[in-house]
Design a protein around this motif. Structure first.
Motif, PDB file in Angstrom:
ATOM      1  N   TYR A 322       0.843  -1.190   0.000  1.00 15.47           N
ATOM      2  CA  TYR A 322       0.000   0.000   0.000  1.00 15.47           C
ATOM      3  C   TYR A 322       0.883   1.246   0.000  1.00 15.47           C
ATOM      4  O   TYR A 322       1.895   1.295   0.706  1.00 15.47           O
ATOM      5  N   MET A 323       0.471   2.266  -0.755  1.00 13.93           N
ATOM      6  CA  MET A 323       1.190   3.534  -0.789  1.00 13.93           C
ATOM      7  C   MET A 323       0.185   4.681  -0.719  1.00 13.93           C
ATOM      8  O   MET A 323      -0.895   4.597  -1.299  1.00 13.93           O
ATOM      9  N   ILE A 324       0.559   5.755  -0.023  1.00 15.72           N
ATOM     10  CA  ILE A 324      -0.285   6.938   0.055  1.00 15.72           C
ATOM     11  C   ILE A 324       0.537   8.147  -0.342  1.00 15.72           C
ATOM     12  O   ILE A 324       1.758   8.182  -0.123  1.00 15.72           O
ATOM     13  N   SER A 325      -0.116   9.140  -0.951  1.00 16.04           N
ATOM     14  CA  SER A 325       0.596  10.318  -1.436  1.00 16.04           C
ATOM     15  C   SER A 325       0.344  11.529  -0.548  1.00 16.04           C
ATOM     16  O   SER A 325      -0.710  11.658   0.074  1.00 16.04           O
ATOM     17  N   ASP A 326       1.322  12.392  -0.508  1.00 13.10           N
ATOM     18  CA  ASP A 326       1.258  13.678   0.187  1.00 13.10           C
ATOM     19  C   ASP A 326       0.915  14.736  -0.853  1.00 13.10           C
ATOM     20  O   ASP A 326       1.705  15.012  -1.754  1.00 13.10           O
ATOM     21  N   ASP A 327      -0.259  15.363  -0.712  1.00 12.58           N
ATOM     22  CA  ASP A 327      -0.692  16.345  -1.711  1.00 12.58           C
ATOM     23  C   ASP A 327      -0.162  17.739  -1.443  1.00 12.58           C
ATOM     24  O   ASP A 327      -0.447  18.680  -2.195  1.00 12.58           O
ATOM     25  N   ASN A 328       0.603  17.895  -0.341  1.00  9.97           N
ATOM     26  CA  ASN A 328       1.178  19.196   0.001  1.00  9.97           C
ATOM     27  C   ASN A 328       0.127  20.301   0.112  1.00  9.97           C
ATOM     28  O   ASN A 328       0.459  21.484   0.020  1.00  9.97           O
ATOM     29  N   PHE A 329      -1.153  19.918   0.292  1.00 11.93           N
ATOM     30  CA  PHE A 329      -2.254  20.882   0.351  1.00 11.93           C
ATOM     31  C   PHE A 329      -2.256  21.788  -0.875  1.00 11.93           C
ATOM     32  O   PHE A 329      -2.560  22.976  -0.801  1.00 11.93           O
ATOM     33  N   ASN A 330      -1.905  21.185  -1.994  1.00 10.06           N
ATOM     34  CA  ASN A 330      -1.797  21.890  -3.273  1.00 10.06           C
ATOM     35  C   ASN A 330      -2.966  21.451  -4.155  1.00 10.06           C
ATOM     36  O   ASN A 330      -3.178  20.243  -4.353  1.00 10.06           O
ATOM     37  N   VAL A 331      -3.717  22.385  -4.703  1.00 10.01           N
ATOM     38  CA  VAL A 331      -4.897  22.046  -5.511  1.00 10.01           C
ATOM     39  C   VAL A 331      -4.524  21.294  -6.780  1.00 10.01           C
ATOM     40  O   VAL A 331      -5.377  20.652  -7.403  1.00 10.01           O
ATOM     41  N   LEU A 332      -3.244  21.349  -7.175  1.00  6.15           N
ATOM     42  CA  LEU A 332      -2.806  20.641  -8.371  1.00  6.15           C
ATOM     43  C   LEU A 332      -2.382  19.207  -8.074  1.00  6.15           C
ATOM     44  O   LEU A 332      -2.052  18.465  -8.997  1.00  6.15           O
ATOM     45  N   GLN A 333      -2.376  18.824  -6.801  1.00  6.61           N
ATOM     46  CA  GLN A 333      -1.976  17.470  -6.418  1.00  6.61           C
ATOM     47  C   GLN A 333      -3.154  16.721  -5.814  1.00  6.61           C
ATOM     48  O   GLN A 333      -4.192  17.321  -5.485  1.00  6.61           O
ATOM     49  N   ARG A 334      -2.973  15.393  -5.650  1.00  4.83           N
ATOM     50  CA  ARG A 334      -4.060  14.551  -5.167  1.00  4.83           C
ATOM     51  C   ARG A 334      -3.580  13.653  -4.025  1.00  4.83           C
ATOM     52  O   ARG A 334      -2.396  13.324  -3.936  1.00  4.83           O
ATOM     53  N   THR A 335      -4.526  13.259  -3.176  1.00  5.30           N
ATOM     54  CA  THR A 335      -4.271  12.226  -2.185  1.00  5.30           C
ATOM     55  C   THR A 335      -4.685  10.894  -2.800  1.00  5.30           C
ATOM     56  O   THR A 335      -5.868  10.666  -3.057  1.00  5.30           O
ATOM     57  N   LEU A 336      -3.710  10.032  -3.054  1.00  2.60           N
ATOM     58  CA  LEU A 336      -3.950   8.738  -3.673  1.00  2.60           C
ATOM     59  C   LEU A 336      -3.561   7.627  -2.707  1.00  2.60           C
ATOM     60  O   LEU A 336      -2.563   7.736  -1.984  1.00  2.60           O
ATOM     61  N   LEU A 337      -4.351   6.561  -2.715  1.00  2.00           N
ATOM     62  CA  LEU A 337      -4.016   5.340  -1.982  1.00  2.00           C
ATOM     63  C   LEU A 337      -3.974   4.215  -3.001  1.00  2.00           C
ATOM     64  O   LEU A 337      -4.975   3.928  -3.655  1.00  2.00           O
ATOM     65  N   LEU A 338      -2.805   3.608  -3.166  1.00  2.00           N
ATOM     66  CA  LEU A 338      -2.584   2.577  -4.187  1.00  2.00           C
ATOM     67  C   LEU A 338      -2.291   1.239  -3.522  1.00  2.00           C
ATOM     68  O   LEU A 338      -1.735   1.189  -2.422  1.00  2.00           O
ATOM     69  N   MET A 339      -2.642   0.149  -4.217  1.00  2.00           N
ATOM     70  CA  MET A 339      -2.341  -1.183  -3.716  1.00  2.00           C
ATOM     71  C   MET A 339      -1.759  -2.040  -4.841  1.00  2.00           C
ATOM     72  O   MET A 339      -2.254  -1.992  -5.975  1.00  2.00           O
ATOM     73  N   PHE A 340      -0.720  -2.795  -4.521  1.00  2.66           N
ATOM     74  CA  PHE A 340      -0.070  -3.696  -5.468  1.00  2.66           C
ATOM     75  C   PHE A 340       0.147  -5.045  -4.800  1.00  2.66           C
ATOM     76  O   PHE A 340       0.166  -5.169  -3.573  1.00  2.66           O
TER      77      PHE A 340
END
Length: 380
Positions: A322-340
Motif C-alpha cells: 500500500y502507498m499513500i501520497s502527500d498532496d502538500n495541500f496543493n490544488v494541483l496534487q491529489r491524495t492517492l491510496l494505491l495497492m499492489f
C-alpha cells in the motif's frame, strides 16, 4: 467506488465488506468523524489493460477527498494484518484512520469510517506549526486488527522520534520522546528522518530497535545517511542514491528484507515513483546498501507525490503493498491510496532478525551533512 453490476456481484461485494469490516477501536473513539469521497483509479490511463509493471501487479487504487481543511499531507502509513484498516500521519501533525473497502475481485475500491485527530505534544496540547508538526514516518508495534498499539513517529525540521501509546490512550496519547538530534547528529531541515521501521530487540524481552533512513542528508561519500538505534546506541550505514530519486518510506518484510519507496519531481519531468528491494544481509554498520529496482514509473501512471508505504502478507504468502501520497495541500496534487501485489518467491524462507555489529568508526554523527546537487527539485 467501483460497484458490481450483477446480483451475484452485489452479494459478493457486501459479503466482503461484512466479513472484513473491523470494529473501530475504543482508542480511536476520541477522533472526529470526517466525510470522505473516493473514486477508483486506472493504473495506466494510456493502456487500461496494463496490470503488471516491473515486478508489481496492480491491485486497485483510489483518489481520496474530504471537505475538512486539515485533510492532506499524508506522509506515514500503517495497515493492519488483514488489510481492513489504515492509520496515517500528516506533515501538519494530524492522525487519520479509516476502514478500507474492496470490490468483488479483491481490489481496493474505497474508504469508510474516516476519523482524524490532532497529534499531541509533550505538554498534552495539539502540536502547533509546521516546524514541530512535520510528521514523516510511522510504524505501529502491534498485530492488533485496530492498530491500537505503540506508534513510533519520526519528525523532520525539529528532528526527533516519538512514541505514542495508542492502545492505552488512543489519539489522546501524549508522546514519549525516544530520540532527538543530540542522539543522531545534524540532519538537513527538510531532509531528515523520512522512513522508520522496527527491528527485533537484541535480547528477548527488550525494546525493539529503530531502523531509520533520511531523505537527503548525505554522508561525506555522497550516500544517504541511515542508522539503527538500539536505545541511544546508534549504528550508522548508508543507502546508495539513485538520483534523482529520494527515499520517502520503507517497510520491513517477513523475510527481514526491506522495501524502499522513493520519489522524484521536477517541473520538466513531473513526478516519478521507484521501489527497491534491499536484502537484509546487506544491512550492516558502515555498509552502503543498494537493492533491486522492482518498479520505476513516471507521471503517465496514476501516481502523485508518493510518501507513505505499508505491507502485509496475504493467505497465499504474497505481499500486499500500500502507498499513500502527500498532496502538500496543493490544488494541483491529489491524495492517492494505491495497492499492489508482489508474488511470493517459492525459495524465500523466514530469516533471522537483522543484527548490526557495533562499529564506532562508522558512526557518521560527527560528519557534516549536505544536500544532493541534482537539478530536480523535490516537494515536501
Amino acid at each position: 467506488m467501483h460497484r458490481p453490476t450483477t446480483i451475484a456481484g452485489v452479494l459478493v461485494f457486501f459479503a466482503l465488506v461484512a466479513t472484513t469490516a473491523p470494529v473501530h477501536s475504543p482508542a480511536h473513539a476520541d477522533a472526529e468523524r470526517i466525510e470522505l469521497k473516493t473514486n477508483t483509479l486506472v493504473w495506466n490511463p494510456e493502456d487500461r489493460g496494463e496490470t503488471r509493471t516491473g515486478r508489481l501487479e496492480w491491485a486497485g487504487g483510489i483518489e481520496i477527498r474530504s471537505p475538512k481543511p486539515e485533510f492532506g499531507g499524508w506522509s506515514g502509513l500503517a495497515v493492519n494484518p488483514d488489510g481492513t484498516m489504515l492509520l496515517a500521519v500528516s506533515d501538519e501533525g494530524q492522525w487519520f484512520s479509516a476502514m478500507m473497502l474492496y470490490d468483488e475481485r479483491g481490489r481496493l475500491s474505497g474508504l469508510a469510517e474516516g476519523r482524524m485527530a490532532p497529534m499531541l505534544g509533550l505538554d498534552g496540547q495539539p502540536i502547533a506549526g509546521k516546524t514541530l508538526g512535520d510528521a514523516e514516518g510511522l510504524v505501529v508495534d502491534t498485530a492488533d486488527a485496530t492498530l491500537a498499539g505503540k506508534a513510533y513517529v519520526s519528525f523532520e525540521r525539529a528532528h526527533r522520534i516519538w512514541r505514542y501509546d495508542l492502545g492505552a490512550d488512543g489519539f489522546s496519547a501524549r508522546p514519549e520522546q525516544l530520540l532527538t538530534q543530540r542522539h543522531f547528529g545534524r540532519l538537513n531541515a527538510n531532509g531528515g528522518i523520512e522512513s522508520i521501521e522496527l527491528l527485533p530487540p537484541t535480547e528477548a524481552g527488550g525494546e525493539p530497535r529503530i531502523l531509520a533512513i533520511t531523505e537527503d542528508t548525505l554522508d561525506p561519500r555522497g550516500n544517504v545517511k541511515a542508522f539503527i538505534a538500539d536505545g541511544h546506541d546508534i549504528s550508522w550505514f548508508a543507502v546508495r542514491p539513485r538520483n534523482p530519486y529520494k527515499p520517502t518510506d520503507m517497510a520491513l518484510l517477513p523475510s527481514g528484507d526491506l522495501l524502499l519507496l522513493e520519489r522524484r519531481f521536477s517541473m520538466l519531468a513531473g513526478v516519478g515513483m521507484q521501489m527497491r528491494l534491499v536484502r537484509r544481509d546487506d544491512i550492516a554498520a558502515g555498509e552502503v546498501v543498494d537493492g533491486e529496482v522492482l518498479i520505476d514509473v513516471g507521471q503517465r501512471y496514476s501516481i502523485d507525490n508518493m510518501e507513505g508505504l505499508a505491507v502485509r502478507e496475504d493467505e497465499n504468502g504474497d505481499l500486499m503493498i500500500y502507498m499513500i501520497s502527500d498532496d502538500n495541500f496543493n490544488v494541483l496534487q491529489r491524495t492517492l491510496l494505491l495497492m499492489f501485489r508482489l508474488k511470493s518467491e517459492p525459495s524465500a524462507a523466514m530469516a533471522e532478525p537483522v543484527r548490526l555489529p557495533r562499529n564506532p568508526a562508522a558512526d557518521g554523527s560527527s560528519g557534516a551533512s549536505s544536500r544532493s546537487e541534482e537539478a530536480a527539485t523535490t516537494p515536501n
